[in-house]
Design an enzyme around this catalytic site. Structure first.
Site, PDB file in Angstrom:
ATOM      1  N   GLY A 263      -0.816  -9.444   6.523  1.00  0.00           N
ATOM      2  CA  GLY A 263       0.022  -8.640   5.642  1.00  0.00           C
ATOM      3  C   GLY A 263       1.066  -7.825   6.380  1.00  0.00           C
ATOM      4  O   GLY A 263       2.259  -7.871   6.058  1.00  0.00           O
ATOM      5  N   CYS A 382      -6.716   2.392   6.223  1.00  0.00           N
ATOM      6  CA  CYS A 382      -6.644   2.633   4.778  1.00  0.00           C
ATOM      7  C   CYS A 382      -7.843   3.499   4.383  1.00  0.00           C
ATOM      8  O   CYS A 382      -8.580   3.198   3.455  1.00  0.00           O
ATOM      9  CB  CYS A 382      -6.604   1.332   3.983  1.00  0.00           C
ATOM     10  SG  CYS A 382      -7.989   0.216   4.273  1.00  0.00           S
TER      11      CYS A 382
END
Length: 450
Positions: A263, A382
């Site tokens: 990503g 995250c």
């Protein structure tokens, strides 16, 4: 499907999610795909109810216990252990979340074909007792009200202080769908927004990420031409910001040391105009293999992908001081993504968190020698837990004093521009503060030996 049949599906799905111990979104997708009779509206309605129940799991369990005459202490214990079965959970949700009257609940549970079975006497007593009650109640302990495990409250208090309830409430809401415009295929965000509109998807620029757009509502993006043609990738704005703060440029050597399915590698390739040297590393060959088709679709043809055998892989020594930028998007608890995976909050354990922090230290130590003097190491997770964020950076600096944190507002000005949503040695993004997933980013410059 009738409304009652949808409720029966929700009960069945919640039971499967609990029994299988797999991510809720995966279980829901497999369930709906196996039932071709479910239309798009049925799938959406069922999924919405499942996730609403998961987001209120602790409060619903607490209420089921209290309505059954249990003490506050016992209700708290039952909330912690999720003692209520899926049927009781759904009955409570119909009353407390939907505001349904007991007689209407009984009407849905009529025992008809594909409908939930008729209410037992104790179930009717439950819905009667819950009628008119608020989902969130002053008697509920803090951790129940904010829907997080009790043992994590001290960690969140360190980060959020007096804003804890507001921040955790935002972390328990549905997340938007963000896309990253791929400049290798279409550099104009406006052109991509117009292309999405042609496919029935209204989108607007994200507040911070320069290549981001946010959809109005949830759509099947991966079935659209802009996605198939490589113009966009699904990526939350926080993740886009983390990649942008790397400051990758076409004349640089950049390493994404925990690349996974690619990503952020894709975002870095766009910033580098598919030039320079960009290496995607991971220890998981299967995950890194999934990056291949994504890179090809995005027009990123120069990325090197390499699977590391272990922390002693000879490649690491062979590439000492070879990179201008090294991104460590470390494996973590995923707390910042709880909006998308509300069931994950109840699966995190203290042992798992300790394992994450040990691994984060190991990866940072592997990454440090790869950075050339004057280069930068970007650490990101995250997560919103200080144990995985600032604590890890502080411990790393004790082991590697030659790395100095840069003021994040200065890095922001160099890379993204505009107003930075934070200042100081690191940046924490949150759903309440920035409207993104929870994310932590620190940029450290190598001044001396690693």
């Amino acid at each position: 499907m009738t409304p009652a049949a949808r409720i029966a599906a929700v009960i069945e799905l919640l039971g499967q999610i609990e029994a299988l111990q797999r991510p809720a979104d995966t279980v829901v997708q497999e369930y709906t795909r196996a039932r071709r009779f479910m239309g798009s509206k049925d799938r959406r309605a069922v999924m919405d109810r499942v996730f609403a129940a998961l987001r209120a799991r602790a409060r619903l369990n607490w209420w089921v216990a209290r309505a059954g005459g249990e003490s506050r202490d016992e209700a708290e214990r039952r909330a912690e252990t999720a003692a209520a079965g899926p049927r009781h959970l759904v009955l409570a949700a119909l009353v407390l979340i939907d505001g349904m009257a007991p007689e209407d609940v009984a009407g849905l549970c009529d025992g008809g074909q594909y409908h939930p079975g008729s209410l037992e006497p104790d179930e009717r007593a439950l819905v009667d007792a819950l009628a008119g009650q608020p989902l969130t109640h002053a008697e509920q302990p803090l951790w129940v009200r904010v829907e997080v495990p009790a043992w994590l409250i001290p960690s969140f208090e360190r980060v959020f202080g007096d804003h804890l309830e507001r921040e955790l409430a935002a972390l328990n809401q549905e997340a938007p769908v963000d896309l990253r415009v791929n400049p290798l295929i279409e550099p104009s965000r406006e052109a991509v927004t117009a292309a999405l509109a042609e496919h029935g998807m209204d989108a607007a620029p994200t507040p911070y990420a320069p290549n981001g757009v946010r959809l109005a509502g949830r759509r099947a993006v991966t079935n659209s031409a802009p996605f198939r043609d490589g113009q966009v990738e699904v990526q939350d704005e926080a993740s886009q910001i983390a990649a942008a703060l790397v400051g990758a440029a076409p004349d640089m050597a950049v390493c994404d040391i925990c690349a996974g399915a690619g990503g952020k590698t894709l975002a870095l390739a766009g910033d580098m105009d598919d030039r320079g040297r960009l290496v995607a590393l991971d220890i998981d060959a299967e995950r890194l293999g999934r990056a291949g088709p994504r890179l090809a679709r995005a027009g990123a043809h120069t990325v090197e992908r390499r699977v590391l055998a272990d922390e002693r892989d000879p490649w690491l020594d062979a590439n000492a001081e070879a990179f201008d930028r090294v991104l460590v998007d470390a494996p973590c608890s995923g707390v910042g993504a709880w909006r998308r995976q509300p069931d994950a909050r109840w699966k995190l354990t203290q042992k798992a968190l300790a394992n994450h922090t040990d691994l984060q230290d190991l990866i940072l130590d592997q990454a440090a020698p790869l950075v050339r003097p004057g280069g930068r190491l970007v650490y990101a997770t995250c997560s919103l837990l200080p144990e995985e964020n600032g604590d890890r950076v502080a411990a790393f600096r004790e082991r590697h004093p030659g790395f100095v944190p840069l003021p994040v507002e200065h890095v922001w000005a160099e890379t993204i521009g505009g107003a930075c949503p934070g200042s100081g040695p690191d940046l924490t993004l949150t759903p309440a503060r920035t409207g993104t997933d929870g994310f932590y980013i620190a940029v450290l410059e190598r001044r001396e030996a690693a």
